[in-house]
Design a protein around this motif. Structure first.
Motif, short mmCIF file in Angstrom:
data_model
loop_
_atom_site.label_atom_id
_atom_site.label_comp_id
_atom_site.label_asym_id
_atom_site.label_seq_id
_atom_site.Cartn_x
_atom_site.Cartn_y
_atom_site.Cartn_z
N THR A 101 -30.10 -59.14 -3.39
CA THR A 101 -29.43 -58.98 -1.88
C THR A 101 -31.20 -58.50 -1.55
N PHE A 130 -23.28 -56.18 -13.61
CA PHE A 130 -21.97 -56.38 -12.55
C PHE A 130 -21.14 -56.22 -13.60
N THR A 142 -18.06 -61.65 -9.19
CA THR A 142 -19.82 -61.06 -10.38
C THR A 142 -20.34 -62.81 -10.31
N ARG A 145 -22.89 -62.49 -7.56
CA ARG A 145 -24.28 -62.03 -7.60
C ARG A 145 -25.09 -62.26 -8.50
N GLU A 149 -28.86 -62.78 -8.48
CA GLU A 149 -29.78 -62.13 -8.65
C GLU A 149 -31.00 -63.20 -10.33
#
Length: 329
Positions: A101, A130, A142, A145, A149
């Motif tokens: 993010t 996560f 999840t 994300r 990442e």
């Protein structure tokens, strides 16, 4: 296998096998400065005098790392402390840092600059942190994300390589009984490291965490080629036994006891750890931590097959409450 930092006997003098093991372990041993503690010069000199070669220090929080002025001031102060000793530095990044993010990526970039300023050798990172969901929207969140990442870390591999800095992605464990997370699986962490495919992104195997979430021995054997750093501490595994130990939280799993004061199978792990080359950083929480000289000596003897617990330490487990005998394999 011999560590590059291991001491060598004089030419013509062959050390006994047990002495070689102890010397090589001692050359790789490190200790953590607890989170929220500042590493003062007397503390660092005490670690060095006890025989440690590495020290792990937590960085400031994400907000500070995102502010170049504050981060530079903090890094300069840490560097000044480290110049009072000869310890090599492992930096532990913020526990809640998860790349992928804009806010967290700014903190990650700040972390790498902080590491460069302090001349750290390793940065500890909590990857794949996560929640696991059975399905539905949470599973999709999840998955997205985790992909974000991984993409973010890929973008920073070049910077890591330019700095000569190793990012150690750590396997975690539940502190208390609760829902699982991706990072609780050493295999998931290993997979992330393999996909990033860089000598500067490796695995940090936390032996205590692996004991809680499965088999520490299996995790070490499977991931040996990817591991560049170890965390060592003890606990009683995923199911806390009924031990009358008022000094211990009755529900906490991730206890961070001194090695030998729990049920991690050190006898099984010792040959594998001795045969590796990665630094061995002790992460023992202050209430459970013996004096540096004691914990260094007993950990070295434990891994060399000579000891089973930290005698004379401030153990959180009373002698009359300790399981007897403690299973060691």
């Amino acid at each position: 296998m011999t560590s590059p930092t291991s001491p060598r006997p004089p030419l013509g003098l062959a050390l006994p096998a047990g002495d070689r093991a102890r010397d090589e372990i001692a050359a790789r041993l490190g200790i953590n400065v607890p989170a929220q503690w500042w590493p003062t010069a007397p503390m660092l000199k005490g670690f060095e005098a006890a025989g440690f070669r590495w020290v792990q220090v937590h960085t400031p929080p994400r907000g500070i790392l995102c502010d170049p002025r504050h981060a530079a001031r903090h890094a300069a102060a840490l560097r000044a402390m480290l110049e009072t000793c000869g310890l090599q530095l492992v930096l532990h990044g913020p526990d809640d840092l998860s790349a992928g993010t804009p806010e967290h990526d700014r903190a990650l970039d700040g972390l790498l600059e902080y590491a460069a300023s302090t001349r750290a050798r390793f940065v500890v990172y909590h990857g794949a942190n996560f929640p696991i969901a059975d399905g539905g929207r949470q599973a999709a969140v999840t998955r997205d994300r985790a992909r974000a990442e991984e993409a973010s870390l890929h973008q920073r591999v070049g910077r890591l390589e330019a700095l000569g800095l190793t990012l150690g992605v750590e396997n975690l464990a539940p502190v208390y009984p609760g829902p699982p997370r991706l990072c609780h699986s050493p295999a998931v962490v290993r997979g992330l490291v393999q996909r990033l495919d860089s000598p500067q992104v490796r695995m940090l195997l936390d032996v205590g965490h692996a004991h809680i979430t499965g088999s520490a021995r299996e995790a070490l054997q499977s991931a040996a080629a990817e591991i560049s750093l170890f965390h060592l501490h003890d606990n009683f595994g995923s199911s806390r036994p009924a031990i009358a130990a008022p000094a211990l939280d009755p529900l906490r799993l991730d206890l961070h006891l001194a090695p030998g004061n729990g049920r991690v199978p050190w006898r099984q792990l010792a040959p594998l750890l001795v045969d590796h080359t990665a630094p061995l950083v002790l992460e023992v929480h202050p209430p459970n931590r013996p004096e540096p000289l004691s914990v260094a000596k007993v950990t070295t003897e434990l891994l060399a097959g000579r000891a089973t617990r930290v005698d004379g330490s401030r153990s959180a487990v009373a002698d009359d409450a300790r399981p007897s005998p403690v299973p060691l394999g």
